[in-house]
Design a protein around this motif. Structure first.
Motif, PDB file in Angstrom:
ATOM      1  N   ILE A  13       1.008  -1.080   0.130  1.00  0.00           N
ATOM      2  CA  ILE A  13      -0.123  -0.072   0.067  1.00  0.00           C
ATOM      3  C   ILE A  13       0.714   1.243  -0.073  1.00  0.00           C
ATOM      4  CG2 ILE A  13      -1.746   1.347   1.326  1.00  0.00           C
ATOM      5  CD1 ILE A  13      -2.747  -1.071   2.280  1.00  0.00           C
ATOM      6  N   PHE A  14       1.981   1.208   0.751  1.00  0.00           N
ATOM      7  CA  PHE A  14       2.771   2.441   0.759  1.00  0.00           C
ATOM      8  C   PHE A  14       3.459   2.592  -0.405  1.00  0.00           C
ATOM      9  CE2 PHE A  14       2.516   2.664   5.172  1.00  0.00           C
ATOM     10  CZ  PHE A  14       2.605   4.136   5.803  1.00  0.00           C
ATOM     11  N   ALA A  15       3.934   1.509  -1.165  1.00  0.00           N
ATOM     12  CA  ALA A  15       4.414   1.444  -2.616  1.00  0.00           C
ATOM     13  C   ALA A  15       3.476   2.311  -3.553  1.00  0.00           C
ATOM     14  CB  ALA A  15       4.903   0.256  -3.029  1.00  0.00           C
ATOM     15  N   ILE A  16       2.305   1.910  -3.502  1.00  0.00           N
ATOM     16  CA  ILE A  16       1.409   2.304  -4.320  1.00  0.00           C
ATOM     17  C   ILE A  16       1.330   3.799  -4.271  1.00  0.00           C
ATOM     18  CG2 ILE A  16      -1.037   2.106  -5.175  1.00  0.00           C
ATOM     19  CD1 ILE A  16      -1.137  -0.784  -4.769  1.00  0.00           C
ATOM     20  N   VAL A  17       0.784   4.066  -2.926  1.00  0.00           N
ATOM     21  CA  VAL A  17       0.690   5.489  -2.611  1.00  0.00           C
ATOM     22  C   VAL A  17       1.588   6.431  -2.863  1.00  0.00           C
ATOM     23  CG1 VAL A  17      -0.134   6.937  -0.620  1.00  0.00           C
ATOM     24  CG2 VAL A  17      -1.114   4.917  -0.844  1.00  0.00           C
ATOM     25  N   MET A  18       2.833   6.161  -2.706  1.00  0.00           N
ATOM     26  CA  MET A  18       4.023   6.976  -2.710  1.00  0.00           C
ATOM     27  C   MET A  18       4.212   6.948  -4.297  1.00  0.00           C
ATOM     28  SD  MET A  18       6.552   5.455   0.278  1.00  0.00           S
ATOM     29  CE  MET A  18       7.702   6.465   0.397  1.00  0.00           C
ATOM     30  N   THR A  19       3.706   6.046  -5.112  1.00  0.00           N
ATOM     31  CA  THR A  19       4.023   6.219  -6.449  1.00  0.00           C
ATOM     32  C   THR A  19       2.965   7.179  -7.145  1.00  0.00           C
ATOM     33  OG1 THR A  19       4.959   4.004  -6.673  1.00  0.00           O
ATOM     34  CG2 THR A  19       4.118   4.805  -8.642  1.00  0.00           C
ATOM     35  N   LEU A  20       1.746   7.114  -6.618  1.00  0.00           N
ATOM     36  CA  LEU A  20       0.717   7.796  -7.157  1.00  0.00           C
ATOM     37  C   LEU A  20       0.994   9.302  -6.857  1.00  0.00           C
ATOM     38  CD1 LEU A  20      -2.378   5.903  -5.962  1.00  0.00           C
ATOM     39  CD2 LEU A  20      -1.700   6.071  -8.206  1.00  0.00           C
ATOM     40  N   VAL A  92      -3.645   6.407   5.170  1.00  0.00           N
ATOM     41  CA  VAL A  92      -2.346   6.492   4.164  1.00  0.00           C
ATOM     42  C   VAL A  92      -3.093   6.603   2.822  1.00  0.00           C
ATOM     43  CG1 VAL A  92      -0.765   5.411   3.418  1.00  0.00           C
ATOM     44  CG2 VAL A  92      -0.796   5.476   5.888  1.00  0.00           C
ATOM     45  N   GLY A  93      -3.951   5.943   2.610  1.00  0.00           N
ATOM     46  CA  GLY A  93      -4.592   5.581   1.198  1.00  0.00           C
ATOM     47  C   GLY A  93      -5.298   7.143   0.930  1.00  0.00           C
ATOM     48  N   LEU A  94      -5.624   7.991   1.825  1.00  0.00           N
ATOM     49  CA  LEU A  94      -6.142   9.377   1.306  1.00  0.00           C
ATOM     50  C   LEU A  94      -5.054  10.442   1.092  1.00  0.00           C
ATOM     51  CD1 LEU A  94      -8.910   9.471   4.109  1.00  0.00           C
ATOM     52  CD2 LEU A  94      -9.269   9.305   1.608  1.00  0.00           C
ATOM     53  N   PRO A  96      -2.777  10.721  -1.315  1.00  0.00           N
ATOM     54  CA  PRO A  96      -2.717  11.183  -2.874  1.00  0.00           C
ATOM     55  C   PRO A  96      -3.887  12.231  -2.931  1.00  0.00           C
ATOM     56  CG  PRO A  96      -2.196   8.655  -2.817  1.00  0.00           C
ATOM     57  CD  PRO A  96      -2.793   9.254  -1.562  1.00  0.00           C
ATOM     58  N   PHE A  97      -4.836  11.883  -2.664  1.00  0.00           N
ATOM     59  CA  PHE A  97      -6.107  12.834  -2.859  1.00  0.00           C
ATOM     60  C   PHE A  97      -5.835  14.171  -2.306  1.00  0.00           C
ATOM     61  CE2 PHE A  97     -10.025  14.730  -1.292  1.00  0.00           C
ATOM     62  CZ  PHE A  97     -10.905  14.781  -2.517  1.00  0.00           C
ATOM     63  N   ASN A  98      -5.483  14.020  -0.737  1.00  0.00           N
ATOM     64  CA  ASN A  98      -5.403  15.337  -0.355  1.00  0.00           C
ATOM     65  C   ASN A  98      -4.257  16.057  -0.773  1.00  0.00           C
ATOM     66  OD1 ASN A  98      -7.653  15.631   1.762  1.00  0.00           O
ATOM     67  ND2 ASN A  98      -6.719  13.912   2.612  1.00  0.00           N
ATOM     68  N   THR A  99      -3.174  15.281  -1.170  1.00  0.00           N
ATOM     69  CA  THR A  99      -1.924  16.134  -1.934  1.00  0.00           C
ATOM     70  C   THR A  99      -2.385  16.745  -2.978  1.00  0.00           C
ATOM     71  OG1 THR A  99      -0.468  14.410  -0.779  1.00  0.00           O
ATOM     72  CG2 THR A  99       0.312  15.578  -2.765  1.00  0.00           C
ATOM     73  N   HIS A 100      -3.199  16.160  -4.037  1.00  0.00           N
ATOM     74  CA  HIS A 100      -3.706  16.734  -5.224  1.00  0.00           C
ATOM     75  C   HIS A 100      -4.514  17.876  -4.914  1.00  0.00           C
ATOM     76  CE1 HIS A 100      -4.210  17.149  -9.557  1.00  0.00           C
ATOM     77  NE2 HIS A 100      -5.768  16.748  -9.336  1.00  0.00           N
ATOM     78  N   LEU A 101      -5.291  17.650  -3.972  1.00  0.00           N
ATOM     79  CA  LEU A 101      -6.340  18.918  -3.475  1.00  0.00           C
ATOM     80  C   LEU A 101      -5.466  19.970  -3.075  1.00  0.00           C
ATOM     81  CD1 LEU A 101      -9.518  19.216  -2.959  1.00  0.00           C
ATOM     82  CD2 LEU A 101      -9.174  18.884  -0.695  1.00  0.00           C
ATOM     83  N   ALA A 102      -4.278  19.903  -2.145  1.00  0.00           N
ATOM     84  CA  ALA A 102      -3.870  21.029  -1.723  1.00  0.00           C
ATOM     85  C   ALA A 102      -2.851  21.581  -2.701  1.00  0.00           C
ATOM     86  CB  ALA A 102      -3.065  20.379  -0.420  1.00  0.00           C
ATOM     87  N   GLY A 103      -2.573  20.670  -3.582  1.00  0.00           N
ATOM     88  CA  GLY A 103      -1.637  21.399  -4.775  1.00  0.00           C
ATOM     89  C   GLY A 103      -2.635  22.017  -5.700  1.00  0.00           C
ATOM     90  N   VAL A 104      -3.517  21.756  -5.992  1.00  0.00           N
ATOM     91  CA  VAL A 104      -4.517  22.442  -7.055  1.00  0.00           C
ATOM     92  C   VAL A 104      -5.025  23.744  -6.354  1.00  0.00           C
ATOM     93  CG1 VAL A 104      -6.405  22.340  -8.458  1.00  0.00           C
ATOM     94  CG2 VAL A 104      -4.816  20.427  -8.419  1.00  0.00           C
ATOM     95  N   TYR A 105      -5.488  23.580  -5.078  1.00  0.00           N
ATOM     96  CA  TYR A 105      -6.340  24.545  -4.532  1.00  0.00           C
ATOM     97  C   TYR A 105      -5.514  25.067  -3.366  1.00  0.00           C
ATOM     98  CZ  TYR A 105     -10.062  22.668  -7.251  1.00  0.00           C
ATOM     99  OH  TYR A 105     -10.577  22.217  -8.366  1.00  0.00           O
ATOM    100  N   ASP A 106      -4.306  25.407  -3.718  1.00  0.00           N
ATOM    101  CA  ASP A 106      -3.206  26.062  -2.518  1.00  0.00           C
ATOM    102  C   ASP A 106      -3.388  27.433  -1.682  1.00  0.00           C
ATOM    103  OD1 ASP A 106      -2.230  26.683  -5.406  1.00  0.00           O
ATOM    104  OD2 ASP A 106      -1.041  27.693  -4.170  1.00  0.00           O
TER     105      ASP A 106
END
Length: 213
Positions: A13-20, A92-94, A96-106
């Protein structure tokens, strides 16, 4: 369940999440090709890069801490430990979503706050896991000194505390909230982070309150 199977699930799971995480950083689209245009396009994604680096660091630190808890501290696996681990992996699985959310709507405080809440929740779940391993009669665990426990707690709570600071700060300045998150995570990369905080923060505060009584 054996340690090996739990490690396989967690590592996967960590490998997938870190890749995403890196997939959320988009290749710049240039209307005309030049060094300036490329630099300007990359600069426009600075928040996405910042959230990526914070997230990768958070995941690495919590993966390392989880590995220590399960490999070194917990000598056996119980159903309750598996349940706590499931919540940990869910959070942990959340990332990538929150990373993208914070990156787009910074520039939106809510996006940065949700990102910080995710980091806080992972840290608190890891803390609950540690407490369960140390206090459960069903889990055989490695004996730790009080100093070692304090250092471990400091490492676990440093991103959590700075995450709590970042939430109200984001409504004043999202850029400063990012800096606070980076400091909270980056401090843990010091080999003696726990000892430093214990010596220069925890013990002086503890001695101050003792002297008042």
């Amino acid at each position: 369940m054996t340690h090996d199977r739990l490690h396989a699930l967690t590592d996967g799971i960590f490998a997938i999440v870190m890749t995403l995480l890196v997939l959320e950083i988009k290749l710049p689209e240039l209307h005309f090709q030049s060094n300036y245009a490329l630099w300007h396009a990359l600069e426009a994604q600075s928040a996405a890069f910042a959230s990526y680096f914070i997230s990768f660091a958070v995941l690495f630190l919590y993966w390392r801490a989880h590995n220590f808890l399960i490999t070194v501290m917990a000598k056996n696996i119980t159903i309750n430990l598996l349940s706590i681990n499931a919540v940990f992996l869910l959070l942990v699985g959340l990332i990538p979503f929150n990373t993208h959310l914070a990156g787009v709507y910074d520039k939106i405080p809510l996006a940065v706050s949700l990102y910080a809440v995710n980091i806080i929740a992972i840290g608190l779940t890891l803390w609950v896991m540690r407490l369960y391993i140390e206090r459960s009669d069903m889990v055989k665990n490695l004996e730790r000194s009080d100093k070692q426990r304090r250092a471990a707690m400091i490492r676990t709570f440093m991103p959590v505390v700075f995450g709590f600071i970042a939430i109200p700060l984001s409504f004043i300045s999202t850029e400063e909230a990012y800096i606070v998150l980076i400091i909270g995570v980056g401090f843990n990369f010091l080999n003696n982070a726990g000892d430093i905080a214990d010596k220069y923060l925890i013990m002086p505060i503890s001695n101050f309150f003792k002297s008042r009584h």
